[in-house]
Scaffold this active site. Structure first.
Site, PDB file in Angstrom:
ATOM      1  N   ARG A  24       0.833  -1.210   0.000  1.00  0.00           N
ATOM      2  CA  ARG A  24       0.000   0.000   0.000  1.00  0.00           C
ATOM      3  C   ARG A  24       0.864   1.256   0.000  1.00  0.00           C
ATOM      4  O   ARG A  24       0.535   2.265  -0.608  1.00  0.00           O
ATOM      5  CB  ARG A  24      -0.954  -0.006   1.222  1.00  0.00           C
ATOM      6  CG  ARG A  24      -1.754   1.275   1.319  1.00  0.00           C
ATOM      7  CD  ARG A  24      -2.921   1.268   2.307  1.00  0.00           C
ATOM      8  NE  ARG A  24      -2.872   0.288   3.364  1.00  0.00           N
ATOM      9  CZ  ARG A  24      -2.166   0.391   4.490  1.00  0.00           C
ATOM     10  NH1 ARG A  24      -1.406   1.461   4.712  1.00  0.00           N
ATOM     11  NH2 ARG A  24      -2.206  -0.557   5.392  1.00  0.00           N
TER      12      ARG A  24
ATOM     13  N   TYR B 281     -18.559  16.374 -13.540  1.00  0.00           N
ATOM     14  CA  TYR B 281     -19.022  14.991 -13.637  1.00  0.00           C
ATOM     15  C   TYR B 281     -20.039  14.720 -12.507  1.00  0.00           C
ATOM     16  O   TYR B 281     -19.823  15.148 -11.366  1.00  0.00           O
ATOM     17  CB  TYR B 281     -17.812  14.043 -13.536  1.00  0.00           C
ATOM     18  CG  TYR B 281     -18.183  12.610 -13.287  1.00  0.00           C
ATOM     19  CD1 TYR B 281     -19.064  11.956 -14.144  1.00  0.00           C
ATOM     20  CD2 TYR B 281     -17.669  11.905 -12.208  1.00  0.00           C
ATOM     21  CE1 TYR B 281     -19.441  10.638 -13.919  1.00  0.00           C
ATOM     22  CE2 TYR B 281     -18.022  10.584 -11.978  1.00  0.00           C
ATOM     23  CZ  TYR B 281     -18.913   9.956 -12.832  1.00  0.00           C
ATOM     24  OH  TYR B 281     -19.278   8.656 -12.603  1.00  0.00           O
TER      25      TYR B 281
ATOM     26  N   ASP C 196      -9.791  19.479 -12.774  1.00  0.00           N
ATOM     27  CA  ASP C 196     -10.038  18.149 -13.325  1.00  0.00           C
ATOM     28  C   ASP C 196      -9.781  18.249 -14.832  1.00  0.00           C
ATOM     29  O   ASP C 196     -10.557  18.856 -15.571  1.00  0.00           O
ATOM     30  CB  ASP C 196     -11.485  17.721 -13.034  1.00  0.00           C
ATOM     31  CG  ASP C 196     -11.774  16.294 -13.501  1.00  0.00           C
ATOM     32  OD1 ASP C 196     -11.121  15.845 -14.459  1.00  0.00           O
ATOM     33  OD2 ASP C 196     -12.668  15.641 -12.918  1.00  0.00           O
TER      34      ASP C 196
ATOM     35  N   LYS D 136     -10.093   7.288 -18.289  1.00  0.00           N
ATOM     36  CA  LYS D 136     -10.524   7.870 -19.571  1.00  0.00           C
ATOM     37  C   LYS D 136      -9.362   7.884 -20.572  1.00  0.00           C
ATOM     38  O   LYS D 136      -8.787   6.855 -20.829  1.00  0.00           O
ATOM     39  CB  LYS D 136     -11.130   9.250 -19.325  1.00  0.00           C
ATOM     40  CG  LYS D 136     -12.073   9.303 -18.127  1.00  0.00           C
ATOM     41  CD  LYS D 136     -13.260   8.359 -18.259  1.00  0.00           C
ATOM     42  CE  LYS D 136     -14.159   8.455 -17.046  1.00  0.00           C
ATOM     43  NZ  LYS D 136     -14.913   7.243 -16.793  1.00  0.00           N
TER      44      LYS D 136
HETATM   45  O1  P1T Z   1     -14.883   6.945 -12.849  1.00  0.00           O
HETATM   46  P1  P1T Z   1     -13.696   7.475 -12.110  1.00  0.00           P
HETATM   47  O2  P1T Z   1     -12.388   6.940 -12.589  1.00  0.00           O
HETATM   48  O3  P1T Z   1     -13.842   7.401 -10.630  1.00  0.00           O
HETATM   49  O4  P1T Z   1     -13.594   9.032 -12.485  1.00  0.00           O
HETATM   50  C1  P1T Z   1     -14.529   9.983 -12.089  1.00  0.00           C
HETATM   51  C2  P1T Z   1     -14.521  11.139 -13.055  1.00  0.00           C
HETATM   52  C3  P1T Z   1     -13.847  12.301 -12.712  1.00  0.00           C
HETATM   53  N1  P1T Z   1     -13.806  13.358 -13.540  1.00  0.00           N
HETATM   54  C4  P1T Z   1     -14.414  13.340 -14.743  1.00  0.00           C
HETATM   55  C5  P1T Z   1     -14.355  14.545 -15.606  1.00  0.00           C
HETATM   56  C6  P1T Z   1     -15.104  12.199 -15.154  1.00  0.00           C
HETATM   57  O5  P1T Z   1     -15.698  12.213 -16.359  1.00  0.00           O
HETATM   58  C7  P1T Z   1     -15.169  11.062 -14.286  1.00  0.00           C
HETATM   59  C8  P1T Z   1     -15.927   9.843 -14.651  1.00  0.00           C
HETATM   60  N2  P1T Z   1     -16.833  10.012 -15.694  1.00  0.00           N
HETATM   61  C9  P1T Z   1     -17.651   9.034 -16.228  1.00  0.00           C
HETATM   62  C10 P1T Z   1     -17.700   7.785 -15.764  1.00  0.00           C
HETATM   63  C11 P1T Z   1     -18.514   9.479 -17.329  1.00  0.00           C
HETATM   64  O6  P1T Z   1     -19.084   8.630 -18.054  1.00  0.00           O
HETATM   65  O7  P1T Z   1     -18.623  10.695 -17.523  1.00  0.00           O
END
Ligand code: P1T
Length: 377
Positions: free
Chosen positions: A46, A98, A170, A195
Site C-alpha cells: 500500500r 461529472y 479536473d 478515460k
Molecule cells: O470513474 P472514475 O475513474 O472514478 O472518475 C470519475 C470522473 C472524474 N472526472 C471526470 C471529468 C469524469 O468524467 C469522471 C468519470 N466520468 C464518467 C464515468 C462518465 O461517463 O462521464
C-alpha cells in the site's frame, strides 16, 4: 523533452535485475526485510510499489508537475483532495462537473461540514464573488462534463493566488496532451485515468499531480493512510497506454472535429456543443489554453424521441457510461452520468433530456458519420 518522448520514457528505466525494457508488474503485497529496521526502501504494497511509482513519475512528467499520486479511481483521487479541507471550510466549484463529483461533494462531503458554492466558472467574476472568509479550494473542471464549458485557467489561478486559495483542475477531458493546468498557474491537476490516459476501457484509475511539496506531502500521506491505491497490474496497463497517448489524442481530436462539423452541417441536431466549433462561446479561449479540442461532443436533439432513437439504433457507437477509450461511446447524461444532479440544476445548465454525449473514438470517421446518419433513418 517532447511530450511523446516523455510519454514513452519518463519514470521508466530498464529493470536493474534483468534489463527488462518494460517496467515489470511488481505484484507483491510485502517485501523481505534484511534485518530489523533495514530494508530496500520497500516495506508494504500500500505504501510502496515500483510499478505505481513508475506510473506516477510518468504522468507527473506529462503534466509538467513534480509529483504524481495514483489512486484506484478518479473519484478516490477527488476524495483524497478533500483531506485539504476540514469541517467549516468552503469550496467554490464549477456548477457543471461529472455527476459523480457532484454526488461526492453534495451528498457525502456536506455531511462532514464542508460547504460548496456551485457557480458558472466560465465567468471569472462568479469565482471572485463566491469567495468567502472560509473558502479554501477552487475546484474547476474544464471543459466540463458534459456541457463542454471552459474556464480561463490562467485567470482563475490568478484569483486563487490573490486570495490564497488552492486551485484544483479536473483535466480528464483534455488529457495532459492537450492541456497542462500547472503551466497556467494552477496548483493541482486531477485525472480520471480511466478515460483518455488509459484509453482502452479496461482500467478504473485516478491520479493527482502537483509541484507543491506541501500538497504532495499531505496527499501522499492520505494515499497511504486511507489506502485507495491502484493495483500494480492496473498501473502497468495505464503505463503501457500513456506511450500512445499523443497519437490517440490526435486521432480523437481529428475525428471529433469532423463529426462535429457533420452534425452542424446536416442540421440533424438542435445544438452541438464542441469547443472546436467557431460558434462555441469560448472557442477563442479553447485555442489559447488548449492544444486541441478533444474527442467529446454533446448534442441536443431537441426531442427526447429522436435522442432515444439514436441511442438505440447506433451500431458502432456503444451505449454506455465512461469516455476516452479508443472505441466510440454514446450516453444519455440526464439518466446516466448526471442522474444525481437535480433536474432543476440540469435544466439550468442545458443538460436536457434530449442531450446525448458522444465520446468519439479512433475508428474510421466515415464509419462513425454513417453510424449516426443511419441511426436516425
Ligand atoms: O470513474 P472514475 O475513474 O472514478 O472518475 C470519475 C470522473 C472524474 N472526472 C471526470 C471529468 C469524469 O468524467 C469522471 C468519470 N466520468 C464518467 C464515468 C462518465 O461517463 O462521464
Amino acid at each position: 523533452m517532447g511530450f511523446s518522448t516523455d510519454a514513452i520514457h519518463a519514470g521508466q528505466k530498464p529493470d536493474p535485475v534483468t534489463g527488462a525494457v518494460i517496467t515489470p508488474i511488481y505484484q507483491t503485497s510485502t517485501y523481505a526485510q534484511e534485518e530489523l529496521g533495514k530494508n530496500k526502501g520497500y516495506e508494504y504494497g500500500r505504501t510502496h510499489n515500483l510499478t505505481r511509482q513508475a506510473l506516477e513519475a510518468n504522468i507527473a512528467a506529462l503534466e509538467k508537475g513534480k509529483y504524481g499520486i495514483a489512486f484506484g479511481s478518479g473519484l478516490a483521487a477527488t476524495h483524497a483532495l478533500m483531506s485539504l479541507v476540514k469541517s467549516g471550510d468552503h469550496v467554490v466549484i464549477s456548477n457543471n462537473v461529472y455527476g459523480g463529483t457532484y454526488r461526492l461533494f453534495e451528498l457525502v462531503m456536506k455531511d462532514y461540514g464542508i460547504t460548496f458554492s456551485w457557480v458558472d466558472t466560465s465567468n471569472l467574476k462568479n469565482i471572485e464573488s463566491a469567495i468567502k472568509a472560509n473558502t479554501k479550494l477552487v475546484y474547476l473542471e474544464t471543459p466540463t462534463n458534459p456541457m463542454l464549458n471552459l474556464t480561463d485557467l490562467a485567470g482563475a489561478a490568478e484569483i486563487c493566488k490573490r486570495h490564497n486559495l488552492i486551485s484544483i483542475v479536473d483535466n480528464t477531458f483534455m488529457s495532459p496532451y492537450f492541456q497542462n493546468p500547472l503551466t497556467l498557474g494552477c496548483e493541482i491537476v486531477l485525472h480520471s485515468t480511466t478515460k483518455y490516459i488509459n484509453g482502452h476501457s479496461d482500467v478504473i484509475g485516478g491520479i493527482i499531480v502537483t509541484s507543491s511539496d506541501k500538497i504532495h506531502e499531505r496527499i501522499r500521506y492520505i494515499q497511504n493512510a486511507a489506502g485507495g491505491v491502484p493495483s500494480p497490474f492496473d498501473c502497468w496497463l495505464i503505463l503501457r497506454s500513456t506511450k500512445t497517448l499523443a497519437v490517440r489524442m490526435e486521432r480523437h481530436n481529428k475525428n471529433a472535429i469532423e463529426l462535429a462539423n457533420f452534425l452542424v452541417d446536416s442540421k440533424i441536431a438542435k445544438k452541438v456543443y464542441y469547443p472546436g466549433l467557431k460558434d462555441h462561446p469560448q472557442h477563442e479561449l479553447a485555442k489559447k489554453q488548449m492544444r486541441g479540442f478533444g474527442g467529446m461532443i454533446s448534442v441536443d436533439f431537441g426531442d427526447i424521441e429522436k435522442a432515444k432513437k439514436i441511442l438505440k439504433n447506433v451500431k458502432i457507437f456503444t451505449l454506455g457510461e465512461s469516455l476516452g477509450g479508443v472505441e466510440s461511446l454514446i450516453s444519455h447524461p440526464a439518466s446516466m452520468t448526471h442522474a444525481s444532479v437535480p433536474k432543476k440544476e440540469r435544466d439550468e445548465m442545458g443538460l436536457t433530456e434530449s442531450l446525448v454525449r458522444l465520446s468519439v473514438g479512433i475508428e474510421d470517421i466515415e464509419d462513425l458519420i454513417k453510424d449516426i446518419r443511419d441511426a436516425l433513418k
